[in-house]
Design a protein around this motif. Structure first.
Motif, PDB file in Angstrom:
ATOM      1  N   LEU A 204       0.833  -1.198   0.000  1.00 48.80           N
ATOM      2  CA  LEU A 204       0.000   0.000   0.000  1.00 48.80           C
ATOM      3  C   LEU A 204       0.873   1.255   0.000  1.00 48.80           C
ATOM      4  CD1 LEU A 204      -2.705   1.469   0.226  1.00 48.80           C
ATOM      5  CD2 LEU A 204      -2.562   1.198   2.706  1.00 48.80           C
ATOM      6  N   LEU A 205       1.883   1.283   0.857  1.00 51.78           N
ATOM      7  CA  LEU A 205       2.764   2.448   0.915  1.00 51.78           C
ATOM      8  C   LEU A 205       3.557   2.608  -0.380  1.00 51.78           C
ATOM      9  CD1 LEU A 205       4.064   2.258   4.600  1.00 51.78           C
ATOM     10  CD2 LEU A 205       2.256   3.704   3.655  1.00 51.78           C
ATOM     11  N   LEU A 206       3.966   1.490  -0.987  1.00 48.96           N
ATOM     12  CA  LEU A 206       4.661   1.568  -2.273  1.00 48.96           C
ATOM     13  C   LEU A 206       3.754   2.168  -3.344  1.00 48.96           C
ATOM     14  CD1 LEU A 206       6.571  -1.850  -2.383  1.00 48.96           C
ATOM     15  CD2 LEU A 206       7.573   0.436  -2.156  1.00 48.96           C
ATOM     16  N   MET A 207       2.471   1.804  -3.321  1.00 44.25           N
ATOM     17  CA  MET A 207       1.530   2.341  -4.297  1.00 44.25           C
ATOM     18  C   MET A 207       1.273   3.827  -4.058  1.00 44.25           C
ATOM     19  SD  MET A 207       0.916   0.144  -6.555  1.00 44.25           S
ATOM     20  CE  MET A 207      -0.437   0.997  -7.369  1.00 44.25           C
ATOM     21  N   VAL A 208       1.243   4.237  -2.796  1.00 46.39           N
ATOM     22  CA  VAL A 208       1.093   5.664  -2.496  1.00 46.39           C
ATOM     23  C   VAL A 208       2.273   6.446  -3.072  1.00 46.39           C
ATOM     24  CG1 VAL A 208       1.070   7.389  -0.659  1.00 46.39           C
ATOM     25  CG2 VAL A 208      -0.339   5.337  -0.457  1.00 46.39           C
ATOM     26  N   LEU A 209       3.483   5.927  -2.860  1.00 45.19           N
ATOM     27  CA  LEU A 209       4.674   6.586  -3.411  1.00 45.19           C
ATOM     28  C   LEU A 209       4.645   6.582  -4.933  1.00 45.19           C
ATOM     29  CD1 LEU A 209       7.426   5.189  -1.005  1.00 45.19           C
ATOM     30  CD2 LEU A 209       6.451   7.492  -1.033  1.00 45.19           C
ATOM     31  N   ALA A 210       4.155   5.496  -5.529  1.00 44.42           N
ATOM     32  CA  ALA A 210       4.049   5.423  -6.981  1.00 44.42           C
ATOM     33  C   ALA A 210       3.089   6.484  -7.509  1.00 44.42           C
ATOM     34  CB  ALA A 210       3.581   4.029  -7.404  1.00 44.42           C
ATOM     35  N   TYR A 211       1.948   6.636  -6.850  1.00 45.01           N
ATOM     36  CA  TYR A 211       0.972   7.650  -7.256  1.00 45.01           C
ATOM     37  C   TYR A 211       1.564   9.052  -7.121  1.00 45.01           C
ATOM     38  CZ  TYR A 211      -3.264   4.746  -7.749  1.00 45.01           C
ATOM     39  OH  TYR A 211      -4.225   3.851  -8.167  1.00 45.01           O
ATOM     40  N   MET A 212       2.290   9.290  -6.046  1.00 44.40           N
ATOM     41  CA  MET A 212       2.885  10.614  -5.842  1.00 44.40           C
ATOM     42  C   MET A 212       3.937  10.913  -6.905  1.00 44.40           C
ATOM     43  SD  MET A 212       3.200  11.018  -1.692  1.00 44.40           S
ATOM     44  CE  MET A 212       3.574  12.761  -1.847  1.00 44.40           C
ATOM     45  N   ALA A 213       4.752   9.917  -7.228  1.00 42.13           N
ATOM     46  CA  ALA A 213       5.753  10.111  -8.274  1.00 42.13           C
ATOM     47  C   ALA A 213       5.096  10.335  -9.628  1.00 42.13           C
ATOM     48  CB  ALA A 213       6.688   8.902  -8.335  1.00 42.13           C
ATOM     49  N   ALA A 214       4.016   9.591  -9.904  1.00 43.16           N
ATOM     50  CA  ALA A 214       3.291   9.776 -11.162  1.00 43.16           C
ATOM     51  C   ALA A 214       2.677  11.166 -11.232  1.00 43.16           C
ATOM     52  CB  ALA A 214       2.206   8.711 -11.304  1.00 43.16           C
ATOM     53  N   PHE A 215       2.105  11.608 -10.119  1.00 49.09           N
ATOM     54  CA  PHE A 215       1.545  12.965 -10.085  1.00 49.09           C
ATOM     55  C   PHE A 215       2.634  13.994 -10.338  1.00 49.09           C
ATOM     56  CE2 PHE A 215       0.854  16.793  -7.455  1.00 49.09           C
ATOM     57  CZ  PHE A 215      -0.228  17.339  -8.145  1.00 49.09           C
ATOM     58  N   GLY A 216       3.795  13.821  -9.683  1.00 45.37           N
ATOM     59  CA  GLY A 216       4.892  14.750  -9.891  1.00 45.37           C
ATOM     60  C   GLY A 216       5.330  14.825 -11.344  1.00 45.37           C
ATOM     61  N   ALA A 217       5.460  13.649 -11.979  1.00 51.37           N
ATOM     62  CA  ALA A 217       5.879  13.614 -13.383  1.00 51.37           C
ATOM     63  C   ALA A 217       4.846  14.282 -14.282  1.00 51.37           C
ATOM     64  CB  ALA A 217       6.101  12.166 -13.818  1.00 51.37           C
TER      65      ALA A 217
END
Length: 242
Positions: A204-217
């Protein structure tokens, strides 16, 4: 040291930064998402929710990002309104569709999760209703942008609307505590530690970080596109005057 207003008043500095940061964030998002999804979908079934629990890995990060994106929208709107930085306005304008997308995903996946858990697709629950209001604020921001042709007036009006919408964020966050709610309460940041087994918490935490990185990009790419659009409009205006 460069302050945030100074950074957002220098498009050249931002364009140089975003040129390498956007692809880095994008690659990080893919790596984190692949790892998080693999761990999440190979985890054992939940003893209560069964396989339905796997919706969590899509729904919860989307719900968190719906609020995080609006915080970014609010901060950029504040900087645009107070310091009159065009790049801050471009950042706010670029964040709105992304935030709306995350919020829509949270609402849809929440409905898919709610059907087997609650026996209904939708209830006028405090959490669900406040997230719907958040989605409507995103839509209102984008509609107001489209309705105003004057860039300066649109920036000012939309910044005020975005700042008003910040009032809804505490309601979204604390709605489960303030009112009776079918929605699950705080689990990850609960007092005394997470109320979730590591086999579910880690992906779950990995997916949160993935979403945040995707949003940043995506946010950086959209801001870059907005900067180029405004430069093109300015160049056309200069040619029209000659």
């Amino acid at each position: 040291m460069i302050s945030a207003p100074a950074f957002l008043s220098n498009p050249e500095r931002f364009m140089a930064f975003s040129r390498w940061a956007a692809p880095l964030f994008g690659a990080t998002a893919v790596l984190l998402a692949v790892t998080g999804l693999w761990l999440g979908f190979t985890a054992p079934e939940d003893y209560q929710q069964g396989d339905t629990v796997r919706i969590m890995f899509i729904h919860v990060p989307a719900a968190w990002l719906s609020m995080f994106a609006y915080i970014c929208l609010g901060i950029a709107s504040f900087l645009s309104l107070v310091f009159r930085h065009a790049l801050a306005d471009a950042a706010a304008k670029s964040a709105a569709p992304l935030g709306a997308g995350f919020t829509a995903l949270a609402l849809v996946t929440g409905s898919l999760w709610g059907r087997p858990m609650w026996g209904t697709w939708w209830v006028w629950d405090a959490r669900l209703t406040s997230v719907l209001v958040l989605f409507l604020f995103y839509l209102a921001y984008m509609a107001l942008r489209s309705a105003l042709d004057d860039e300066a007036k649109a920036a000012r009006a939309c910044a005020i609307l975005a700042l008003v919408g910040l009032v809804n964020l505490p309601v979204v966050h604390w709605s489960v505590n303030w009112w009776n709610s079918l929605h699950q309460g705080v689990t990850v940041f609960a007092k005394g530690g997470p109320k979730m087994a590591p086999v579910f918490l880690v992906p779950l935490l990995l997916m949160v970080l993935a979403y945040m990185a995707a949003f940043g990009a995506l946010w950086l790419v959209r801001i870059r596109g907005e900067v180029w659009r405004r430069r093109a409009d300015a160049a056309l205006s200069r040619l029209a005057r000659t």
